[in-house]
Design an enzyme around this catalytic site. Structure first.
Site, PDB file in Angstrom:
ATOM      1  N   ASP A 141       9.653  16.085 -16.689  1.00 48.75           N
ATOM      2  CA  ASP A 141      10.185  14.840 -15.963  1.00 48.75           C
ATOM      3  C   ASP A 141       9.416  13.743 -16.675  1.00 48.75           C
ATOM      4  O   ASP A 141       8.015  13.742 -16.507  1.00 48.75           O
ATOM      5  CB  ASP A 141      10.010  14.935 -14.431  1.00 48.75           C
ATOM      6  CG  ASP A 141      10.371  13.656 -14.036  1.00 48.75           C
ATOM      7  OD1 ASP A 141      10.675  12.549 -14.315  1.00 48.75           O
ATOM      8  OD2 ASP A 141      10.508  13.668 -12.497  1.00 48.75           O
ATOM      9  N   MET A 142       9.992  12.868 -17.283  1.00 44.47           N
ATOM     10  CA  MET A 142       9.407  11.701 -17.970  1.00 44.47           C
ATOM     11  C   MET A 142       8.747  10.730 -16.846  1.00 44.47           C
ATOM     12  O   MET A 142       9.238  10.563 -15.646  1.00 44.47           O
ATOM     13  CB  MET A 142      10.461  10.518 -18.804  1.00 44.47           C
ATOM     14  CG  MET A 142      11.022  11.387 -19.612  1.00 44.47           C
ATOM     15  SD  MET A 142      10.209  12.068 -21.406  1.00 44.47           S
ATOM     16  CE  MET A 142       9.703  10.485 -21.892  1.00 44.47           C
ATOM     17  N   ASP A 197      16.215  12.006 -17.312  1.00 49.45           N
ATOM     18  CA  ASP A 197      14.902  12.045 -17.952  1.00 49.45           C
ATOM     19  C   ASP A 197      14.088  13.281 -17.160  1.00 49.45           C
ATOM     20  O   ASP A 197      13.007  13.415 -17.227  1.00 49.45           O
ATOM     21  CB  ASP A 197      13.793  10.925 -17.339  1.00 49.45           C
ATOM     22  CG  ASP A 197      13.316  11.049 -15.789  1.00 49.45           C
ATOM     23  OD1 ASP A 197      14.450  11.541 -14.993  1.00 49.45           O
ATOM     24  OD2 ASP A 197      12.443  10.445 -15.534  1.00 49.45           O
ATOM     25  N   GLU A 198      15.184  14.309 -16.846  1.00 46.91           N
ATOM     26  CA  GLU A 198      14.615  15.438 -16.230  1.00 46.91           C
ATOM     27  C   GLU A 198      15.385  16.781 -16.676  1.00 46.91           C
ATOM     28  O   GLU A 198      16.778  16.630 -16.998  1.00 46.91           O
ATOM     29  CB  GLU A 198      14.941  15.055 -14.874  1.00 46.91           C
ATOM     30  CG  GLU A 198      13.897  15.968 -13.960  1.00 46.91           C
ATOM     31  CD  GLU A 198      14.349  15.540 -12.442  1.00 46.91           C
ATOM     32  OE1 GLU A 198      14.072  16.495 -11.457  1.00 46.91           O
ATOM     33  OE2 GLU A 198      14.762  14.507 -12.191  1.00 46.91           O
TER      34      GLU A 198
HETATM   35  P1  TTP Z   1      12.732   9.320 -11.627  1.00 46.26           P
HETATM   36  O1  TTP Z   1      12.057  10.592 -12.679  1.00 46.26           O
HETATM   37  O2  TTP Z   1      12.913   9.779 -10.099  1.00 46.26           O
HETATM   38  O3  TTP Z   1      11.545   8.337 -11.784  1.00 46.26           O
HETATM   39  P2  TTP Z   1      10.698   7.773 -12.703  1.00 46.26           P
HETATM   40  O4  TTP Z   1      10.765   8.481 -14.100  1.00 46.26           O
HETATM   41  O5  TTP Z   1      10.843   6.332 -12.796  1.00 46.26           O
HETATM   42  O6  TTP Z   1       9.099   7.910 -12.228  1.00 46.26           O
HETATM   43  P3  TTP Z   1       8.475   9.313 -12.308  1.00 46.26           P
HETATM   44  O7  TTP Z   1       7.176   9.145 -12.940  1.00 46.26           O
HETATM   45  O8  TTP Z   1       7.964   9.589 -10.530  1.00 46.26           O
HETATM   46  O9  TTP Z   1       9.299  10.666 -12.526  1.00 46.26           O
HETATM   47  O10 TTP Z   1      13.870   8.538 -12.356  1.00 46.26           O
HETATM   48  C1  TTP Z   1      14.160   8.400 -13.647  1.00 46.26           C
HETATM   49  C2  TTP Z   1      14.720   7.229 -13.752  1.00 46.26           C
HETATM   50  O11 TTP Z   1      15.829   7.029 -13.332  1.00 46.26           O
HETATM   51  C3  TTP Z   1      13.779   6.057 -13.266  1.00 46.26           C
HETATM   52  O12 TTP Z   1      13.024   5.594 -14.366  1.00 46.26           O
HETATM   53  C4  TTP Z   1      14.915   5.164 -12.961  1.00 46.26           C
HETATM   54  C5  TTP Z   1      16.240   5.836 -12.453  1.00 46.26           C
HETATM   55  N1  TTP Z   1      16.349   5.894 -11.159  1.00 46.26           N
HETATM   56  C6  TTP Z   1      17.549   5.234 -10.535  1.00 46.26           C
HETATM   57  O13 TTP Z   1      18.432   4.719 -11.301  1.00 46.26           O
HETATM   58  N2  TTP Z   1      17.786   5.144  -9.262  1.00 46.26           N
HETATM   59  C7  TTP Z   1      16.775   5.812  -8.451  1.00 46.26           C
HETATM   60  O14 TTP Z   1      16.914   5.804  -7.025  1.00 46.26           O
HETATM   61  C8  TTP Z   1      15.582   6.542  -9.079  1.00 46.26           C
HETATM   62  C9  TTP Z   1      14.640   6.977  -8.135  1.00 46.26           C
HETATM   63  C10 TTP Z   1      15.433   6.456 -10.422  1.00 46.26           C
HETATM   64 MG    MG Z   2      10.747  10.552 -14.013  1.00 45.73          MG
END
Ligand code: TTP
Ligand code: MG
Length: 361
Positions: A22-23, A116-117
């Site tokens: 997960d990024m 990103d996952e």
């Molecule tokens: P996530 O992996 O949930 O969050 P993140 O990568 O920003 O942070 P983390 O380090 O906790 O993993 O989501 C990935 C991307 O998806 C995030 O950068 C922005 C987008 N996103 C949305 O568009 N809507 C949302 O509700 C969430 C949670 C993320």
């Molecule tokens: Mg992420």
């Protein structure tokens, strides 16, 4: 820094075959990388009007209490000096493609979950999963300049929990013996399958942690959660049998191994082909498939790949047929260097129709 692990985990490597990647603060990290002037500042990406909401915030902004889905006006109150940036979806998709390209270079068994996952099943790779994870992190950093967090365990639920453990830039392993100490204190909402609403309903009856949940009987769980009750009952005990589902359509079926000890000994390679032929036979037969083409792939220590294929006039699915073809293909290859990877695939697949199946039986 990635922590260095001792050989303590090496014996369990085979069991620890699920990797979750997960990024970190993905959109915000891309912005920071593309504009180095933003380094060290709180960054908030989202809809820019005051009615907009936060899509994501980097870890510096999160320290001020800013998080995804928060209204922008509130984020501005919490962190007025943050850089507020619009969403640049095309750019994030481009970086996501680079990341997935690296993942598919490791194995075909990749299940994308979002931009990103992803989950990876690395059971076919004879390299310690920690080394695989470190390699992924290195490659992603080299190619995109970004960090990610990785979790390793023996099932999906625990691998995802692990990747979340010490974000950002984390690498965490969850082995079987760690399960009680990790799971019991968790709030119920951390369990995959328990959302916000259900978590509130549980709190209302005095259940806050996994430890509290553990006291409930299987029957009660089914009554409370409906059909996912049994899965949740198992999950909090560290049991999760979901497989890594590749969304790519199956045009071929096969298996490969990357060796920890490189070799060009044909007897050893044939022994692998024997195992692959058995696996392919089982897989074809369980899916009612037959194949017309068998392909052998080898990669030497200098990463040169050679493939040899044979397409037949008829369809096959038995171990004997597959193994014989595979050995013939191996004999056609001149091995000058040690081999780091050998793979065998069956392609040109057809599904057996019902009447063919009964003949087959
Ligand atoms: P996530 O992996 O949930 O969050 P993140 O990568 O920003 O942070 P983390 O380090 O906790 O993993 O989501 C990935 C991307 O998806 C995030 O950068 C922005 C987008 N996103 C949305 O568009 N809507 C949302 O509700 C969430 C949670 C993320
Ligand atoms: Mg992420």
């Amino acid at each position: 820094m990635i922590p260095i692990y001792t050989s303590k985990y090496l014996g369990q490597a085979e069991k620890l075959h699920i990797i979750h990647v997960d990024m970190d603060a993905f959109y915000a990290s891309v912005e920071e990388h593309d504009n180095p002037k933003l380094k060290g500042l709180p960054i908030i990406v989202g809809g820019l009007s005051n009615h907009g909401i936060v899509t994501t915030a980097n870890y510096i902004a999160r320290k001020y209490g800013v998080h995804s889905a928060m209204p922008i006006f509130m984020a501005k109150q919490k962190c007025p000096r943050a850089c507020f940036l619009p969403v640049r979806m095309e750019r994030y998709k481009e970086v996501s493609r680079q990341v997935f390209h690296i993942l598919y270079g490791i194995t075909d068994l990749v299940e994308p979950l979002s931009i990103d996952e992803a989950y990876l099943d690395v059971s076919n790779i004879e390299i310690n999963p920690i080394e695989i994870a470190q390699k992924i992190k290195e490659e992603v950093m080299k190619k995109t300049g970004l960090t990610m967090s990785i979790g390793i365990s023996y099932n999906k639920f625990l691998a995802k929990l692990a990747s979340d453990w010490n974000k950002p830039n984390g690498l965490k392993i969850i082995t079987e013996d760690m399960v009680p100490s990790i799971l019991l204190p968790l709030p119920v909402k951390s369990v995959y399958g328990i959302g916000k609403k259900t978590s509130k309903r549980l709190n209302n009856i005095g259940i806050y942690t996994v430890e509290d949940l553990m006291r409930l009987s299987e029957e009660f769980m089914v009554e409370f959660f409906g059909k996912s009750g049994i899965e949740i009952y198992n999950r909090i005990r560290g049991i999760d049998s979901r497989e890594v589902n590749t969304t790519r359509e199956r045009k071929s079926l096969g298996t490969e191994r990357t060796f920890s000890k490189y070799t060009k000994d044909k007897e050893i390679l044939k022994d692998y082909l024997h195992r692959f032929a058995l696996e392919i036979e089982a897989s074809l037969q369980s899916k009612n498939l037959q194949a017309k083409t068998i392909t052998l792939k080898i990669k030497d220590i200098q990463f040169r790949t050679q493939t040899k294929s044979k397409t037949l006039n008829n369809y096959i699915s038995s171990y004997n047929d597959i193994f014989e073809l595979a050995v013939n293909l191996l004999d056609e290859i001149r091995l000058t260097q040690d081999i780091r990877l050998i793979g065998l695939t069956a392609s040109n697949l057809i599904t057996l129709k019902l009447e063919q199946l009964s003949l087959f039986d």
